[in-house]
Design an enzyme around this catalytic site. Structure first.
Site, PDB file in Angstrom:
ATOM      1  N   GLY A  40      38.721  20.247  56.135  1.00 53.99           N
ATOM      2  CA  GLY A  40      39.521  19.049  55.938  1.00 53.99           C
ATOM      3  C   GLY A  40      38.689  17.820  56.206  1.00 53.99           C
ATOM      4  N   VAL A  97      38.309  25.043  59.338  1.00 55.96           N
ATOM      5  CA  VAL A  97      39.099  26.233  59.628  1.00 55.96           C
ATOM      6  C   VAL A  97      38.213  27.461  59.482  1.00 55.96           C
ATOM      7  CG1 VAL A  97      41.143  27.581  59.040  1.00 55.96           C
ATOM      8  CG2 VAL A  97      41.164  25.091  58.763  1.00 55.96           C
ATOM      9  N   LYS A 125      41.430  26.306  63.829  1.00 53.45           N
ATOM     10  CA  LYS A 125      41.183  24.991  63.228  1.00 53.45           C
ATOM     11  C   LYS A 125      40.540  24.121  64.293  1.00 53.45           C
ATOM     12  CE  LYS A 125      43.669  21.498  60.505  1.00 53.45           C
ATOM     13  NZ  LYS A 125      45.028  21.111  60.001  1.00 53.45           N
ATOM     14  N   ASP A 169      52.741  16.311  53.781  1.00 49.85           N
ATOM     15  CA  ASP A 169      51.567  16.661  52.964  1.00 49.85           C
ATOM     16  C   ASP A 169      51.742  18.025  52.283  1.00 49.85           C
ATOM     17  OD1 ASP A 169      49.102  16.172  51.810  1.00 49.85           O
ATOM     18  OD2 ASP A 169      47.947  16.927  53.510  1.00 49.85           O
TER      19      ASP A 169
END
Length: 446
Positions: free
Chosen positions: A12, A17, A32, A125
């Site tokens: 991200g 991750v 994560k 999201d």
């Protein structure tokens, strides 16, 4: 927790991750991680995720802080989905997913959103990359880094521009309806294999078009009427006109009774509501029937006898010998309003088993001799013999089906057609009640 980090499975803007393994139990999970000094988003996700427990939302496994390669990392532990995300499923499929899969995934996302919204949480999201695919081909909502509670003090908006609702793109509000708009965009992504607004080149252009034009994402043409209607309910520019999660769960597109199920060959078909469901019996033995009918044009009676012969040769019957139809001691008369002459005619027609010849007329070859082509006598003989064949086949097959819990849905159609024809011609009929063929017997004979 004592654990070991494995390979990277996702990235991200501020986090990575990875797959991880518990050194004591051997359990595999996802971790994560983000550098501690910029882990505020990850900490917010941990605070929300740790309070949730839903089969349609990724499960929380814990958190810790570690030092790796000279960096201090904040780690969030979650359940691992080996099949990856919806985007990975699209790539494996080579494009858009089939509608049955889109329908199933959409319902799973809605169930997850129902739980989040019921707990006062907006995901903010929703998109294909944030939806995990489970081992049983279900889906789970993941990545709650942008999520927020509706009663919170935050007035900022967040998410991915191409999936933002118009009111979010204008910076006005980001409530439950924003997740519904994003869901509509995700359905388009699953159906087409592409993100919404494919003709928009950059995020700023996307935000301007979404926020200040009258446009909505293009609805694909190659989807069902129900899918198109579902999308129109999600993609209303006015947030107050969009359907809620509860309303959408009742929509025909994601209604549970409409789901496709896997058949014995792995193909998908609609769930039948009856053993006489037209889709079910229309599809059975289609190849064999077409092969028979393609040989020569034939009359209905002859085709019917050919079809009955195929049923007799079916593996469910195990090539049993035909019973002695001439013996009346195992027959019980259940209706008799006719004359003795009519019953005598029925008894006289109990001759040996017919053998179908290559002539596609109405005549039958019986014991090496062909009957008269007289239409009336041919129909009487055919009806009588057909009824006896069907009675034997029905009893034998149902005996077998009592053990194996299977059912050939074509039989009722054949039985109704043959017996109706027979009853129109004769006023008396009999039912086989010999114990060997008694399909009501709880301990059927083989």
């Amino acid at each position: 927790m004592d654990w070991t980090r494995g390979g990277t499975i996702g990235r991200g803007s501020t986090s990575v991750v990875s797959v991880a393994t518990d050194n004591y139990s051997g359990d595999v999970f996802a971790v994560k991680s983000s550098e501690l000094y910029r882990a505020e988003s990850l900490k917010r996700e941990q605070r929300i995720l740790s309070t949730l427990s839903c089969p349609h939302v990724v499960a929380y496994k814990g958190c810790d802080v570690s030092s790796e390669n000279g960096k201090v990392l904040y780690n969030l532990f979650m359940e691992y989905a080996p099949k990856g995300t919806v985007v990975d499923a699209i790539e494996k499929h080579g494009g858009g997913l089939d509608e049955a899969t889109v329908r199933s995934y959409t319902r799973g996302i809605l169930l997850g959103l129902r739980f989040l919204h019921g707990n006062g949480i907006v995901h903010c999201d929703i998109k294909g990359r944030n939806i995990l695919v489970t081992d049983d081909d279900g889906v789970k909502i993941a990545d709650l880094g942008c999520a927020k509670r509706v009663n919170g003090v935050s007035s900022s908006v967040s998410g991915t521009p191409l999936y933002m609702a118009p009111e979010v793109a204008r910076g006005e509000q980001q409530g439950f309806p924003a997740d519904i708009w994003a869901l509509g965009c995700t359905v388009i992504e699953m159906a087409t294999g592409k993100a919404p607004w494919p003709d928009v080149d950059d995020p700023l252009s996307a935000l301007y078009r979404i926020g200040f034009s009258s446009d909505v994402p293009e609805i694909p043409n190659n989807i069902s009427k129900q899918a198109k209607d579902f999308l129109t309910k999600c993609l209303k520019r006015n947030p107050f006109e969009r359907w809620s999660v509860i309303q959408l769960l009742a929509h025909e597109f994601v209604n549970e009774s409409k789901f496709a199920v896997n058949g014995r060959d792995g193909s998908q078909s609609e769930t039948p509501t009856s053993v006489l469901n037209r889709q079910l019996w229309d599809s059975m033995e289609e190849i064999d029937t077409n092969q028979i009918l393609s040989k020569k044009p034939c009359f209905p009676t002859k085709c019917l006898m050919k079809r009955i012969q195929l049923l007799v040769e079916d593996d469910l019957v195990f090539s049993l010998r035909m019973p002695n139809w001439d013996c009346d001691e195992n027959w019980v008369t259940v209706r008799s309003n006719g004359s003795l002459e009519e019953e005598a005619w029925v008894s006289s027609s109990n001759v040996d088993e017919p053998h179908m010849n290559d002539d596609y007329g109405l005549g039958l070859e019986i014991s090496g001799q062909k009957t008269s082509n007289n239409f009336e006598s041919g129909c009487k003989t055919s009806s009588s013999k057909a009824c006896k064949y069907v009675t034997f086949i029905l009893c034998t097959k149902l005996n077998y089906c009592n053990d194996r819990y299977t059912f050939n849905a074509i039989l009722p159609v054949v039985v109704i057609g043959i017996l109706s024809s027979y009853l129109l011609t004769h006023k008396s009929f009999k039912v086989l009640s010999h114990p060997k063929y008694n399909f009501m017997d709880p301990n059927p004979h083989p």
